[in-house]
Design an enzyme around this catalytic site. Structure first.
Site, PDB file in Angstrom:
ATOM      1  N   GLY A 114      -5.157   3.911  -3.615  1.00 28.24           N
ATOM      2  CA  GLY A 114      -6.369   4.610  -4.045  1.00 28.24           C
ATOM      3  C   GLY A 114      -6.059   6.014  -4.499  1.00 28.24           C
ATOM      4  O   GLY A 114      -6.932   6.728  -4.988  1.00 28.24           O
ATOM      5  N   ASP A 139       0.868  -1.167   0.000  1.00 30.61           N
ATOM      6  CA  ASP A 139       0.000   0.000   0.000  1.00 30.61           C
ATOM      7  C   ASP A 139       0.910   1.223   0.000  1.00 30.61           C
ATOM      8  O   ASP A 139       2.052   1.159   0.479  1.00 30.61           O
ATOM      9  CB  ASP A 139      -0.870  -0.009   1.261  1.00 30.61           C
ATOM     10  CG  ASP A 139      -1.596   1.307   1.463  1.00 30.61           C
ATOM     11  OD1 ASP A 139      -2.267   1.761   0.527  1.00 30.61           O
ATOM     12  OD2 ASP A 139      -1.456   1.891   2.553  1.00 30.61           O
ATOM     13  N   LYS A 140       0.442   2.339  -0.547  1.00 36.15           N
ATOM     14  CA  LYS A 140       1.286   3.537  -0.570  1.00 36.15           C
ATOM     15  C   LYS A 140       1.176   4.330   0.722  1.00 36.15           C
ATOM     16  O   LYS A 140       2.139   4.462   1.485  1.00 36.15           O
ATOM     17  CB  LYS A 140       0.910   4.449  -1.749  1.00 36.15           C
ATOM     18  CG  LYS A 140       1.761   5.738  -1.793  1.00 36.15           C
ATOM     19  CD  LYS A 140       1.321   6.663  -2.889  1.00 36.15           C
ATOM     20  CE  LYS A 140       0.029   7.372  -2.550  1.00 36.15           C
ATOM     21  NZ  LYS A 140       0.172   8.342  -1.422  1.00 36.15           N
ATOM     22  N   THR A 141      -0.027   4.834   0.985  1.00 39.27           N
ATOM     23  CA  THR A 141      -0.206   5.775   2.084  1.00 39.27           C
ATOM     24  C   THR A 141      -0.014   5.107   3.437  1.00 39.27           C
ATOM     25  O   THR A 141      -0.735   4.179   3.791  1.00 39.27           O
ATOM     26  CB  THR A 141      -1.618   6.409   2.021  1.00 39.27           C
ATOM     27  OG1 THR A 141      -1.807   6.955   0.716  1.00 39.27           O
ATOM     28  CG2 THR A 141      -1.758   7.510   3.060  1.00 39.27           C
ATOM     29  N   LYS A 187      -9.347  -3.740  -4.469  1.00 43.80           N
ATOM     30  CA  LYS A 187      -7.988  -4.100  -4.052  1.00 43.80           C
ATOM     31  C   LYS A 187      -7.787  -5.610  -3.967  1.00 43.80           C
ATOM     32  O   LYS A 187      -6.759  -6.137  -4.392  1.00 43.80           O
ATOM     33  CB  LYS A 187      -7.641  -3.429  -2.723  1.00 43.80           C
ATOM     34  CG  LYS A 187      -7.372  -1.937  -2.874  1.00 43.80           C
ATOM     35  CD  LYS A 187      -6.611  -1.373  -1.694  1.00 43.80           C
ATOM     36  CE  LYS A 187      -6.143   0.042  -1.989  1.00 43.80           C
ATOM     37  NZ  LYS A 187      -5.286   0.596  -0.939  1.00 43.80           N
TER      38      LYS A 187
END
Length: 644
Positions: A488, A340-342, A515
């Protein structure tokens, strides 16, 4: 069951102490035969051993019956056969048959098996709390707006579509709905992965479970209960968890073959000595018992649980929490890892990434300091990002917010405005600088600083990339693992992060309900996939992945859904956990190879194949060799280390 095995272990261990003291072999080895022996001690030994057999061995005897009913003999069958053979034969010896008793071997075997299963159970924790933690994201009450304009606090169950609720600053949004009054910004990062606070004004849609920002808004309810966004996420998590395949334990497979070997070897041994070698029954039975004792799975019983216990303890000391043992074992085969990025590859908060000067009479640090001075009076996340990136601030006078456009104030006698591009457009001010376009193309938020009416510079902000992320990706690639990102957030931001840290692939603008599908898509390529994330929006993907890894600072639901938790919230720990999984598996294979190989070698000796050469393995020597194999397995497990 964990509590039951723990209690049985401690009670059986306590009773084992007098059993050891009364066992003839132990007394002889310690030279205390004349001190500890007394008339009738054999019967006392029988009674104590009977208690350990029926109480401590109860779960294994019950498991043995269950395996027979299912026609799937495994570890329970092997343990039950071993302890029953030792108990029945030793009991007969106590009451008159010539031979040796094996009560101490029986008691210690049961103790070790209870300990092994207790350790194993503690190391295996499912994600049963995940759905509960998801539900906790929703507030219990909402401020319902009544027809006369007053508000009443009601439970969420009393709300229906069309009702109106008021949401105050800092509160959780209780429902999915549409803003009909007021403006604010909403933090949806834990639900959608969007790193920026999302501005909301009349007509905007809010999601239940997100966090309201600085404004008070009135929302008309659109969805409640099962139709809500969060409920759909809960259902996705449930489905993904139920569809996850279960791997058969290595020890059970080894135990099946060892059971077949033990039963076959024992039967063949007594049959050959009676029918072919024409020995008496006591001699033949002693050979059979020796085979059964030497096959007792002390080492096999600890081969896997002990390695897991060592790796779990060492991992925990290094900030790596293993919750699901089967998934952890699968970690050795990971071929692709999706981040995941955040909050995982990035810090999940805004920070200054670039400063651009339009004037030569000011420096980067000074521009940032003036901007931070004005923004220090604002609670907006972007403002806080500027403040946190500045080493110091000036005092500010006459602070005033410019609604939806920024803020202004007097700093060091200068009129300073920190404003958005929209404010410049409203005032007809154009900025023709390719650097601004490049930063915007990276998905960064750009704000401008005006001092005494003159445009002095621009400041770019973005979700800050963790310093460890680049090293993490580099090391994973060295291990032959493909590195991907799932977010997202918008495609421009995703591309910027991907290019900065060297990812192989990324998926952007992915909705939470999509996802898990992305994980399936990568799995459909034939890859074993790990997912690393921290938000509610990651929960279905964490559950769907072959191995789910949660960043410890994330939401409780992400932690509860994951198989492994990185307590220190450091993505670099993914390298450590995969390395540990590989090292752990090697140790398990080594231990299982020793435990089963030892038996395959020792059983023929116990059966008496070298009898004509004068080599006959006694039951006592068989017990010693059996214990030695356990010691070797234990020592080998202790050599396991967490590689960082």
């Amino acid at each position: 069951m964990i509590a039951d095995f723990r209690m049985r272990f401690w009670i059986s261990l306590a009773v084992t102490i007098p059993i050891l003291a009364l066992s003839p072999l132990i007394q002889q080895v310690l030279g205390l035969r004349h001190v500890l022996a007394f008339i009738g001690d054999g019967y006392v030994l029988f009674l104590l051993s009977s208690f350990v057999f029926f109480y401590g061995g109860g779960p294994f005897l019950k498991g043995f019956v269950g395996e027979l009913v299912k026609k799937q003999p495994a570890m329970m069958t092997l343990i039950a056969v071993a302890i029953t053979t030792a108990y029945v034969y030793s009991s007969i010896v106590v009451f008159g048959l010539r031979g040796k008793v094996f009560f101490w071997e029986l008691a210690t075997l049961i103790d070790i098996m209870l300990l092994g299963h207790w350790i194993e159970m503690k190391s295996v924790m499912g994600a049963s709390m995940a759905l509960e933690e998801l539900a906790r994201l929703m507030p219990s009450n909402a401020h319902k707006v009544m027809p006369d304009g007053s508000t009443w606090d009601v439970s969420l169950g009393e709300l229906k579509a069309g009702d109106r609720v008021m949401i105050k600053p800092g509160e959780k949004v209780p429902v999915d709905g549409e803003v009909i009054e007021g403006t604010t910004s909403v933090n949806e990062a834990m639900l959608t992965g969007e790193s920026k606070p999302i501005p909301k004004q009349p007509g905007g849609i809010v999601i239940g479970g997100s966090i309201n920002g600085e404004g008070s808004v009135t929302v008309e309810v659109r969805k409640t209960g099962r139709d809500s966004f969060l409920s759909q996420v809960i259902e996705l998590v449930r489905q993904a968890q139920e569809s996850k395949s279960r791997t058969q334990d290595l020890a059970n497979r080894a135990a099946l073959w060892l059971t077949i070997i033990a039963l076959t070897g024992g039967g063949v041994t007594i049959g050959l000595w009676l029918a072919v070698m024409h020995q008496d029954f006591a001699f033949a039975l002693e050979r059979m018992v020796t085979v059964m004792v030497i096959t007792c799975p002390h080492a096999l019983g600890l081969a896997v649980p002990l390695v897991i216990a060592v790796s779990t303890a060492q991992a925990a000391a290094s900030g790596l929490l293993i919750r699901n043992r089967a998934a952890f074992e699968r970690g050795r085969n990971i071929q692709a890892i999706i981040f995941d990025k955040t909050g995982t590859l990035t810090q999940g908060k805004f920070g200054v990434t670039d400063t651009i000067l339009f004037s030569h009479d000011i420096k980067d640090e000074e521009l940032l300091k003036y901007a931070a001075s004005v923004e220090s009076r604002s609670e907006h996340p972007i403002a806080q990002g500027i403040v946190s990136s500045s080493k110091a601030t000036f005092s500010v006078e006459g602070f005033k917010a410019i609604p939806g456009r920024g803020a202004e104030g007097i700093v060091e006698g200068k009129e300073v405005k920190v404003i958005s591009p929209g404010y410049l457009r409203e005032k007809g001010i154009s900025v023709d600088d390719e650097r601004i376009g490049r930063l915007s193309a990276q998905g960064k938020t750009v704000i401008f600083v005006v001092m005494n009416g003159e445009l002095k510079g621009a400041i770019a902000l973005a979700d800050i990339i963790r310093p460890e992320s680049r090293e993490t990706i580099a090391k994973l690639k060295e291990m032959g693992i493909r590195c991907m990102m799932l977010t997202g957030d918008n495609r421009l931001v995703a591309k910027w992060v991907s290019d900065e840290i060297g990812l192989d692939e990324y998926f952007a603008e992915v909705l939470p309900q999509e996802k898990a599908d992305k994980i399936k898509e990568v799995q459909s390529r034939g890859l074993i996939v790990a997912m690393t994330g921290d938000g509610v929006n990651d929960a279905p993907a964490l559950a769907q992945a072959d191995v789910g890894i949660a960043i410890g600072a994330g939401t409780d639901v992400a932690v509860e859904t994951a198989d492994i938790v990185l307590v220190r919230s450091n993505p670099l720990d993914t390298v450590a956990i995969i390395s540990l999984a590989r090292a752990t598996y090697r140790k398990m294979v080594q231990n299982l190879a020793w435990a089963t190989g030892y038996n395959a070698f020792a059983i023929p000796l116990a059966a008496g194949v070298l009898y004509k050469y004068g080599i006959l393995l006694s039951p006592a020597m068989g017990a010693v060799l059996m214990s030695l194999s356990t010691v070797i397995v234990a020592i080998n497990a202790r050599f396991l280390r967490v590689a960082r």
